[in-house]
Design a protein around this motif. Structure first.
Motif, short mmCIF file in Angstrom:
data_model
loop_
_atom_site.label_atom_id
_atom_site.label_comp_id
_atom_site.label_asym_id
_atom_site.label_seq_id
_atom_site.Cartn_x
_atom_site.Cartn_y
_atom_site.Cartn_z
N GLY A 150 0.81 -1.22 0.00
CA GLY A 150 0.00 0.00 0.00
C GLY A 150 0.84 1.26 0.00
O GLY A 150 0.56 2.20 -0.74
N ALA A 151 1.87 1.31 0.83
CA ALA A 151 2.72 2.50 0.89
C ALA A 151 3.43 2.74 -0.43
O ALA A 151 3.60 3.89 -0.87
CB ALA A 151 3.72 2.35 2.03
N PHE A 315 -7.53 -4.39 -5.90
CA PHE A 315 -8.78 -3.76 -5.48
C PHE A 315 -9.90 -4.80 -5.45
O PHE A 315 -10.64 -4.93 -4.47
CB PHE A 315 -9.10 -2.61 -6.44
N ARG A 316 -10.03 -5.58 -6.51
CA ARG A 316 -11.13 -6.53 -6.58
C ARG A 316 -10.90 -7.73 -5.66
O ARG A 316 -11.85 -8.27 -5.07
CB ARG A 316 -11.32 -6.97 -8.03
N THR A 317 -9.65 -8.15 -5.52
CA THR A 317 -9.35 -9.28 -4.64
C THR A 317 -9.50 -8.89 -3.18
O THR A 317 -10.09 -9.63 -2.38
CB THR A 317 -7.93 -9.79 -4.92
N GLY A 345 -3.35 0.48 -0.62
CA GLY A 345 -2.70 1.78 -0.54
C GLY A 345 -3.56 2.92 -1.04
O GLY A 345 -3.96 3.79 -0.26
N GLU A 346 -3.84 2.91 -2.32
CA GLU A 346 -4.57 4.00 -2.95
C GLU A 346 -5.97 3.52 -3.32
O GLU A 346 -6.12 2.49 -4.00
CB GLU A 346 -3.82 4.43 -4.21
N ALA A 351 -14.27 5.18 -5.74
CA ALA A 351 -14.75 4.65 -4.47
C ALA A 351 -13.68 4.77 -3.41
O ALA A 351 -12.63 4.12 -3.49
CB ALA A 351 -15.18 3.19 -4.63
N SER A 352 -13.94 5.60 -2.40
CA SER A 352 -13.03 5.66 -1.26
C SER A 352 -13.12 4.35 -0.49
O SER A 352 -14.08 3.59 -0.63
CB SER A 352 -13.40 6.83 -0.35
N PHE A 353 -12.12 4.10 0.35
CA PHE A 353 -12.16 2.88 1.16
C PHE A 353 -13.41 2.87 2.05
O PHE A 353 -14.08 1.84 2.19
CB PHE A 353 -10.91 2.78 2.03
#
Length: 402
Positions: A150-151, A315-317, A345-346, A351-353
Motif C-alpha cells: 500500500g505504501a 482492489f477486486r481481490t 494503498g490507494e 470509491a473511497s475505502f
C-alpha cells in the motif's frame, strides 16, 4: 441519442445500478444462434414471468411442470437459473443458518451451486499473495522505495513521471493513451474469440465534455448499436487521481474485450430477469477476467502499466476478502479498513475505502463473488485448447451459472 442507447454506469458501480442494459444491437454475424421464437420459449417465459411475482415455494411449484424440451438454449438457461436460485432463496429463509453457511449459500445464489467457501477464500488469498509479489518486483524495477504494498502504491500515485497535466492538453493526452491501448488490443481478439459482431468492435473512448461535467455526470457507457458507435466516456475531472499507468487496464475492462463485448451480446441474448438475478456477478466477473486475459497476452508490458493492472486486481481481490472478513469472520470494520489501506494503498478513482466498505457491509457475498468469478473463469480458460470455447460458453447466450 435516445436514452435506450445509453448505459450510464460507472466502472464497477454497485450491481444494483447495473441490471438494465441499454441498447439493441444487430449481431447476426456472431457465430451463435439467436433465441428462437417458438412455443416452448413462450411457455417458459410465461411461467418465469409468473414466478417472479410469487414467493420462492410458490414460484418453484409454478416452474415444476415446465419442460425445456424444444426450448432455445437461452430459455433453457433461464429456467435452470431460476430453479437453482429460487431453491437457494428457500434455504436462505432459514433463520438458524450460521454466518459462514449463510454466506456460502448467498454466494451460490448468484454464482453457482458448486461454490465452496473454503475454496473461495483460498483462491482469493492465493491471488492476493501472488499480486503482492508481482507488485514488489515491478516496484523494484521502477526504483520505488521499499515498504508495504500500500505504501509503495501511494508513492507511485504521486510520482510526477506518470501524472497528466491538469488541463485540456493533459486530458487529451489521457484519451490518446487509452485509444492507443484500444488499438493494441484489437489485433489480439480474433485469436481469442474468432469472429465478433462488427458492432462490438465499433467502439471508442472520449472524456466527459463541459456540459456533462456541469450536469454532474460521472463516467458512463454508450453501448454499440447499428447506427451508434459504442463509447466509454471517461471521467477525467480529477486527473491527478488517474495516473497514466492506471488507465490501460480500464480500457480492457470497459471497452475490449470487456463490457463492450459482453454487454451487447447479453442484450442480444435477452436473458430473463430471473436469470440475471441469479447470475449477477458474471458481468463484472467477465470484465475483470478481460483485464487478466490482456495481461496474459502481454498488454501491460512496462513495469508501470503492470502495476496499474495489479492495483485494479488487488482492489477486486481485497474487497472480496473484506466481504469474507466482515460477514464470515466477524472482523470489525476499522480493522478491515486498515487492511485495505495497507494492501492496496490507494483507493480507486470512484470509491473511497470508507464508501466501498459501506457497500460491502450492505451487500454480503457480492464482492466476494465478483472477485472470485474471474479466477474461476481463468482456471477453465487456461486448460489446453479451451480458451475460445470457454469465451463462447460465457457469452453466446447471456450470463450463465458457473
Amino acid at each position: 441519442m435516445s436514452g435506450a442507447a445509453r448505459s450510464s454506469i460507472a466502472q464497477d458501480a454497485p450491481i444494483t445500478r447495473r441490471q438494465a442494459i441499454a441498447g439493441v444491437v444487430a449481431l447476426a454475424a456472431y457465430p451463435s444462434a439467436a433465441r428462437a421464437a417458438n412455443a416452448s420459449d413462450a411457455t417458459t417465459k410465461q411461467a418465469l414471468d409468473t414466478a417472479m411475482t410469487l414467493d420462492p415455494p410458490a414460484a418453484l411449484a409454478r416452474l415444476a411442470g415446465v419442460s425445456a424440451d424444444g426450448a432455445s438454449p437461452g430459455a433453457r438457461l433461464d429456467l435452470a437459473a431460476a430453479r437453482a436460485g429460487l431453491t437457494i432463496d428457500q434455504r436462505l429463509a432459514n433463520p438458524t443458518l450460521q454466518p459462514a453457511e449463510r454466506f456460502e449459500w448467498q454466494m451460490r445464489r448468484i454464482t453457482g451451486d458448486t461454490v465452496q467457501l473454503a475454496a473461495v477464500r483460498r483462491d482469493l488469498e492465493t491471488r492476493r499473495a501472488t499480486l503482492a509479489a508481482q507488485a514488489d518486483a515491478a516496484f523494484d524495477a521502477l526504483g520505488v522505495p521499499a515498504g508495504t504494498t500500500g505504501a509503495r502504491f501511494e508513492r507511485l500515485w504521486r510520482d510526477p513521471r506518470f501524472l497528466y497535466p491538469d488541463d485540456a492538453a493533459g486530458r487529451d493526452a489521457a484519451v490518446a493513451g487509452m485509444r492507443a491501448t484500444l488499438a493494441a488490443i484489437r489485433p489480439k481478439l480474433p485469436g481469442l474469440f474468432g469472429t465478433l459482431p462488427p458492432a462490438c468492435l465499433d467502439v471508442d473512448v472520449r472524456a466527459l465534455d463541459a456540459a456533462e461535467i456541469a450536469a454532474g455526470k460521472g463516467g458512463y457507457r454508450i453501448l454499440p448499436a447499428p447506427d451508434v458507435r459504442g463509447t466509454y466516456v471517461v471521467d477525467l475531472q480529477r486527473i491527478a487521481r488517474r495516473p497514466r499507468f492506471s488507465l490501460p487496464s480500464v480500457v480492457a475492462h470497459e471497452l475490449l474485450p470487456g463490457h463492450m463485448i459482453q454487454m451487447p451480446l447479453e442484450a442480444r441474448a435477452a436473458p430473463h430477469p430471473l436469470r440475471k438475478r441469479y447470475t449477477a456477478p458474471l458481468a463484472e466477473g467477465w470484465a475483470t477476467y478481460a483485464e487478466m486475459l490482456m495481461a496474459d497476452c502481454g498488454l501491460f508490458a512496462s513495469a508501470a502499466d503492470r502495476l496499474g493492472h495489479i492495483h485494479w486486481m488487488l482492489f477486486r481481490t481485497c474487497r472480496g476478502l473484506a466481504d469474507l472478513a466482515l460477514h464470515v469472520d466477524g472482523r470489525a470494520p476499522d480493522a478491515v479498513l486498515g487492511d485495505l489501506a495497507q494492501r492496496q494503498g490507494e483507493p480507486t478513482y470512484f470509491a473511497s475505502f470508507d464508501n466501498d466498505l459501506a457497500t460491502i457491509a450492505r451487500t454480503p457475498a457480492v464482492r466476494a463473488a465478483e472477485g472470485w468469478v474471474p479466477l474461476r473463469i481463468e482456471q477453465e480458460a487456461r486448460r489446453p485448447g479451451q480458451r475460445r470455447r470457454v469465451h463462447h460458453k460465457l457469452l453466446d447466450h447471456g450470463p450463465i451459472r458457473l
